[in-house]
Write an enzyme that holds these catalytic residues in place. Structure first.
Site, mmCIF file in Angstrom:
data_model
loop_
_atom_site.group_PDB
_atom_site.id
_atom_site.type_symbol
_atom_site.label_atom_id
_atom_site.label_comp_id
_atom_site.label_asym_id
_atom_site.label_seq_id
_atom_site.Cartn_x
_atom_site.Cartn_y
_atom_site.Cartn_z
ATOM 1 C CG HIS A 128 -37.350 54.399 62.432
ATOM 2 N ND1 HIS A 128 -36.681 53.189 62.806
ATOM 3 C CD2 HIS A 128 -36.313 54.831 61.713
ATOM 4 C CE1 HIS A 128 -35.532 53.068 62.208
ATOM 5 N NE2 HIS A 128 -35.395 54.097 61.693
ATOM 6 C CG HIS A 130 -36.108 57.347 57.216
ATOM 7 N ND1 HIS A 130 -35.061 58.052 58.267
ATOM 8 C CD2 HIS A 130 -36.287 56.173 57.814
ATOM 9 C CE1 HIS A 130 -34.533 57.164 58.571
ATOM 10 N NE2 HIS A 130 -34.869 55.943 58.510
#
Ligand SMILES: [Zn+2]
Length: 168
Positions: A128, A130
């Site tokens: 993922h 950020h």
């Protein structure tokens, strides 16, 4: 037949519990959220589900507007993503940083990916990105000395702002 009982002890907790059963956790909060029905997206802070990727607010933000962009598939390696997944994640990061620049007057961004636990990934098994907006002067004495940050905008109003602009 009259003496037979159906022994079903699990019914007891079903009958006495007034709460919905907890969904079975996969051990990955992203996959857990994605498996839940879309009417749960708001409380799971999911802003949008794309064809290949998902955008959500970080529940524990480093800064106001801290977002996560992840592939829908549980994938830990960059090389494991398809070209379509790479492209959609990148396009979302561009789109979101434009929205945050315009709507929240961000002066800059930290956009990063922690690959592996050693690199600081809190959830190393599911990649993922950020996206952390930055403002001039946001690295103030409070975050340096006290390890705390003042997050001025609530997650709720941030969700409203971004979902309104993302759907335009
Ligand atoms: Zn996952």
């Amino acid at each position: 037949m009259t003496d037979q009982h159906l022994w079903a002890p699990w019914r007891h907790s079903y009958i006495t519990s007034d709460e919905a059963p907890e969904p079975v956790s996969s051990g990955c909060f992203l996959c857990d959220y994605l498996q839940q029905p879309e009417d749960q997206d708001r409380c799971n802070l999911i802003l949008s589900r794309g064809e290949h990727c998902v955008v959500l607010l970080n529940r524990y933000p480093y800064n106001n507007g801290h977002l996560l962009v992840a592939p829908l598939r549980h994938q830990s390696k960059l090389s494991g993503l398809t070209p379509d997944e790479h492209l959609e994640c990148m396009n979302l990061l561009v789109q979101l940083s434009n929205i945050i620049s315009e709507q929240m007057n961000a002066d800059g961004f930290n956009i990063g990916l922690n690959v592996g636990k050693v690199a600081g990934a809190g959830l190393p098994a599911h990649l993922h990105w950020h996206l952390v907006p930055r403002w001039n002067g946001d690295n103030n004495f409070m975050s340096v000395t006290a390890g705390t940050k003042v997050i001025s905008q609530s997650l709720d109003s941030l969700y409203e702002l971004l979902s309104r602009n993302l759907s335009d």
